[in-house]
Design a protein around this motif. Structure first.
Motif, PDB file in Angstrom:
ATOM      1  N   ASP A   1     -36.402 -14.984  14.850  1.00 29.91           N
ATOM      2  CA  ASP A   1     -34.998 -15.180  14.491  1.00 29.91           C
ATOM      3  C   ASP A   1     -34.062 -14.645  15.563  1.00 29.91           C
ATOM      4  OD1 ASP A   1     -35.664 -16.450  12.177  1.00 29.91           O
ATOM      5  OD2 ASP A   1     -35.382 -14.701  10.881  1.00 29.91           O
ATOM      6  N   GLY A   2     -34.414 -13.473  16.132  1.00 26.51           N
ATOM      7  CA  GLY A   2     -33.577 -12.903  17.179  1.00 26.51           C
ATOM      8  C   GLY A   2     -33.486 -13.815  18.385  1.00 26.51           C
ATOM      9  N   VAL A   3     -34.611 -14.427  18.734  1.00 26.17           N
ATOM     10  CA  VAL A   3     -34.624 -15.353  19.873  1.00 26.17           C
ATOM     11  C   VAL A   3     -33.733 -16.550  19.578  1.00 26.17           C
ATOM     12  CG1 VAL A   3     -36.053 -16.786  21.370  1.00 26.17           C
ATOM     13  CG2 VAL A   3     -36.966 -14.644  20.467  1.00 26.17           C
ATOM     14  N   ARG A   4     -33.866 -17.112  18.377  1.00 28.94           N
ATOM     15  CA  ARG A   4     -33.099 -18.315  18.026  1.00 28.94           C
ATOM     16  C   ARG A   4     -31.591 -18.042  18.059  1.00 28.94           C
ATOM     17  NH1 ARG A   4     -36.460 -22.216  16.030  1.00 28.94           N
ATOM     18  NH2 ARG A   4     -38.492 -21.527  15.237  1.00 28.94           N
ATOM     19  N   TRP A   5     -31.166 -16.922  17.485  1.00 32.48           N
ATOM     20  CA  TRP A   5     -29.741 -16.627  17.441  1.00 32.48           C
ATOM     21  C   TRP A   5     -29.182 -16.322  18.829  1.00 32.48           C
ATOM     22  CZ3 TRP A   5     -26.863 -18.317  13.847  1.00 32.48           C
ATOM     23  CH2 TRP A   5     -27.340 -18.433  12.549  1.00 32.48           C
ATOM     24  N   THR A   6     -29.999 -15.705  19.683  1.00 32.07           N
ATOM     25  CA  THR A   6     -29.543 -15.439  21.044  1.00 32.07           C
ATOM     26  C   THR A   6     -29.421 -16.743  21.827  1.00 32.07           C
ATOM     27  OG1 THR A   6     -30.805 -13.372  20.927  1.00 32.07           O
ATOM     28  CG2 THR A   6     -29.897 -13.969  23.052  1.00 32.07           C
ATOM     29  N   LEU A   7     -30.363 -17.654  21.606  1.00 34.63           N
ATOM     30  CA  LEU A   7     -30.276 -18.964  22.250  1.00 34.63           C
ATOM     31  C   LEU A   7     -29.020 -19.702  21.802  1.00 34.63           C
ATOM     32  CD1 LEU A   7     -33.994 -20.214  22.043  1.00 34.63           C
ATOM     33  CD2 LEU A   7     -32.777 -19.412  24.072  1.00 34.63           C
ATOM     34  N   ARG A   8     -28.682 -19.573  20.515  1.00 36.03           N
ATOM     35  CA  ARG A   8     -27.493 -20.263  20.001  1.00 36.03           C
ATOM     36  C   ARG A   8     -26.212 -19.628  20.529  1.00 36.03           C
ATOM     37  NH1 ARG A   8     -30.364 -20.623  14.076  1.00 36.03           N
ATOM     38  NH2 ARG A   8     -31.969 -22.125  14.751  1.00 36.03           N
ATOM     39  N   LEU A   9     -26.235 -18.318  20.743  1.00 36.00           N
ATOM     40  CA  LEU A   9     -25.095 -17.671  21.399  1.00 36.00           C
ATOM     41  C   LEU A   9     -24.942 -18.214  22.813  1.00 36.00           C
ATOM     42  CD1 LEU A   9     -22.875 -15.508  21.542  1.00 36.00           C
ATOM     43  CD2 LEU A   9     -24.643 -13.864  22.216  1.00 36.00           C
ATOM     44  N   ASN A  10     -26.064 -18.453  23.457  1.00 34.43           N
ATOM     45  CA  ASN A  10     -26.056 -19.041  24.792  1.00 34.43           C
ATOM     46  C   ASN A  10     -25.496 -20.456  24.752  1.00 34.43           C
ATOM     47  OD1 ASN A  10     -26.499 -19.157  27.532  1.00 34.43           O
ATOM     48  ND2 ASN A  10     -28.672 -18.673  27.421  1.00 34.43           N
ATOM     49  N   VAL A  11     -25.832 -21.197  23.699  1.00 32.40           N
ATOM     50  CA  VAL A  11     -25.278 -22.549  23.519  1.00 32.40           C
ATOM     51  C   VAL A  11     -23.758 -22.484  23.463  1.00 32.40           C
ATOM     52  CG1 VAL A  11     -25.079 -24.511  21.949  1.00 32.40           C
ATOM     53  CG2 VAL A  11     -27.306 -23.458  22.327  1.00 32.40           C
ATOM     54  N   PHE A  12     -23.250 -21.526  22.691  1.00 31.84           N
ATOM     55  CA  PHE A  12     -21.797 -21.391  22.522  1.00 31.84           C
ATOM     56  C   PHE A  12     -21.109 -21.100  23.848  1.00 31.84           C
ATOM     57  CE2 PHE A  12     -18.160 -18.536  21.934  1.00 31.84           C
ATOM     58  CZ  PHE A  12     -17.318 -19.356  21.197  1.00 31.84           C
ATOM     59  N   THR A  13     -21.642 -20.144  24.608  1.00 28.11           N
ATOM     60  CA  THR A  13     -21.004 -19.788  25.882  1.00 28.11           C
ATOM     61  C   THR A  13     -21.086 -20.931  26.890  1.00 28.11           C
ATOM     62  OG1 THR A  13     -23.051 -18.714  26.635  1.00 28.11           O
ATOM     63  CG2 THR A  13     -21.411 -17.319  25.567  1.00 28.11           C
ATOM     64  N   CYS A  14     -22.264 -21.582  26.957  1.00 24.06           N
ATOM     65  CA  CYS A  14     -22.413 -22.712  27.892  1.00 24.06           C
ATOM     66  C   CYS A  14     -21.456 -23.843  27.548  1.00 24.06           C
ATOM     67  CB  CYS A  14     -23.855 -23.224  27.863  1.00 24.06           C
ATOM     68  SG  CYS A  14     -25.009 -22.256  28.838  1.00 24.06           S
ATOM     69  N   SER A  15     -21.367 -24.159  26.256  1.00 29.58           N
ATOM     70  CA  SER A  15     -20.477 -25.247  25.823  1.00 29.58           C
ATOM     71  C   SER A  15     -19.015 -24.898  26.094  1.00 29.58           C
ATOM     72  CB  SER A  15     -20.674 -25.523  24.333  1.00 29.58           C
ATOM     73  OG  SER A  15     -21.998 -25.897  24.057  1.00 29.58           O
ATOM     74  N   ALA A  16     -18.644 -23.657  25.798  1.00 25.53           N
ATOM     75  CA  ALA A  16     -17.256 -23.246  25.998  1.00 25.53           C
ATOM     76  C   ALA A  16     -16.852 -23.368  27.467  1.00 25.53           C
ATOM     77  CB  ALA A  16     -17.069 -21.810  25.508  1.00 25.53           C
ATOM     78  N   PHE A  17     -17.701 -22.885  28.352  1.00 27.23           N
ATOM     79  CA  PHE A  17     -17.374 -22.979  29.780  1.00 27.23           C
ATOM     80  C   PHE A  17     -17.510 -24.414  30.281  1.00 27.23           C
ATOM     81  CE2 PHE A  17     -18.259 -18.365  29.657  1.00 27.23           C
ATOM     82  CZ  PHE A  17     -17.056 -17.929  30.183  1.00 27.23           C
ATOM     83  N   GLY A  18     -18.412 -25.174  29.684  1.00 26.68           N
ATOM     84  CA  GLY A  18     -18.514 -26.584  30.044  1.00 26.68           C
ATOM     85  C   GLY A  18     -17.223 -27.318  29.754  1.00 26.68           C
ATOM     86  N   ILE A  19     -16.644 -27.063  28.575  1.00 23.70           N
ATOM     87  CA  ILE A  19     -15.370 -27.692  28.197  1.00 23.70           C
ATOM     88  C   ILE A  19     -14.253 -27.224  29.129  1.00 23.70           C
ATOM     89  CG2 ILE A  19     -13.609 -27.788  26.385  1.00 23.70           C
ATOM     90  CD1 ILE A  19     -15.894 -27.582  24.338  1.00 23.70           C
ATOM     91  N   LEU A  20     -14.224 -25.910  29.362  1.00 20.98           N
ATOM     92  CA  LEU A  20     -13.168 -25.343  30.201  1.00 20.98           C
ATOM     93  C   LEU A  20     -13.216 -25.905  31.620  1.00 20.98           C
ATOM     94  CD1 LEU A  20     -10.898 -23.188  30.328  1.00 20.98           C
ATOM     95  CD2 LEU A  20     -12.639 -21.563  31.102  1.00 20.98           C
TER      96      LEU A  20
END
Length: 294
Positions: free
Chosen positions: A2-21
């Motif tokens: 679970d810890g791995v999955r949630w950290t990966l999803r946090l990574n998704v959020f940061t990558c997507s946010a900077f991708g949009i920016l």
């Protein structure tokens, strides 16, 4: 996992946010950073979108693949290292607030990468069998305790050497904000995620840690030598031009050269099979045999 999955999803959020920016607001971001080419920001943004899609898929897959997590974490560490390189070797980032933003983002991304490794290591760690226990820090230790235990078992003279080495690197701040000092400090902090990643995965310290110095400090050694010998890598540092900086560069060159010699030796030993964690029973027995031989 679970810890791995949630950290990966946090990574998704940061990558997507900077991708949009980077994709939608590249001119504004470029101006904020100073002189970063907008087309390059859009390209990076597009790559971040693709990377975030891979991260999202990996985080929701029924079985998280360790090789993918290593790949994602390697990407985060490379982002951190690339950010340091951009700060000191190009004219893309020319504003103070832009430099601060790049450093903050680099630290966040690097931390996420290390967190992915930490959770993966904890999730996949197996109970040590009797045949392997002699090469492991006691199983009842947490990973953090095991790393601390391993560090405390490092030989005293090695600790003194490492403290002196760190002091020499940090002394570069006395010559801030010269280009030379910036290169030295960037190379110094470039080792951090590499050392931490290796210690996390190995659950302690081994001779393999030498590679974390070799990657950023071999180029630094060449840079310092070039600055002392001519103008190829920048204005030559001479005693007549700046006595303090010249003496510091000579001292730094010596420390880095000795450190890398140790690291090459350690890496060669690791390749030949000396892979015991410092502080493990295998390591202690090896030391006893070495002391008995002398």
């Amino acid at each position: 996992m679970d810890g791995v999955r949630w950290t990966l999803r946090l990574n998704v959020f940061t990558c997507s946010a900077f991708g949009i920016l980077f994709t939608l607001h590249s001119p504004g971001v470029a101006a904020y950073l100073g002189a970063f080419p907008p087309f390059l920001l859009r390209l990076i943004g597009a790559m971040l979108f693709l990377h975030s899609a891979h991260l999202l898929f990996g985080s929701f897959r029924k079985t998280v693949l360790p090789v993918e997590v290593y790949y994602f974490s390697a990407g985060d560490v490379l982002w951190y290292l690339g950010s340091l390189l951009l700060l000191v070797s190009t004219d893309f980032i020319t504003t103070t607030h832009g430099a601060v933003a790049v450093i903050v983002v680099a630290v966040i991304v690097g931390t996420i990468g290390l967190a992915q490794l930490w959770f993966l290591a904890s999730a996949t760690e197996r109970s040590y069998s009797d045949s392997l226990s002699s090469d492991c820090i006691p199983r009842h230790f947490t990973r953090l305790e095991a790393i601390g235990f391993s560090w405390m078992r490092v030989k005293t003279w090695v600790k003194i050497w490492l403290f002196a080495l760190n002091a020499v690197f940090l002394a570069a701040l006395l010559f801030w904000p010269t280009e030379f000092a910036q290169m030295v400090i960037a190379a110094y902090f470039a080792t951090a995620p590499l050392l931490l990643a290796l210690m996390i995965v190995q659950r302690g310290l081994t001779r393999l840690l030498g590679i974390a110095h070799l990657i950023p400090w071999a180029p630094l050694l060449a840079y310092v030598a070039l600055r002392l010998s001519g103008d190829l890598a920048g204005e030559q540092i001479t005693y007549q031009g700046h006595a303090g900086l010249f003496i510091y560069a000579i001292v730094l060159l010596g420390f880095v050269a000795v450190c890398l010699a140790f690291d090459v030796y350690d890496l060669a030993c690791w390749i030949r099979g000396d892979r015991a964690r410092i502080g493990s029973q295998t390591d202690l027995l090896s030391r006893e045999r070495g002391e008995a031989a002398t």
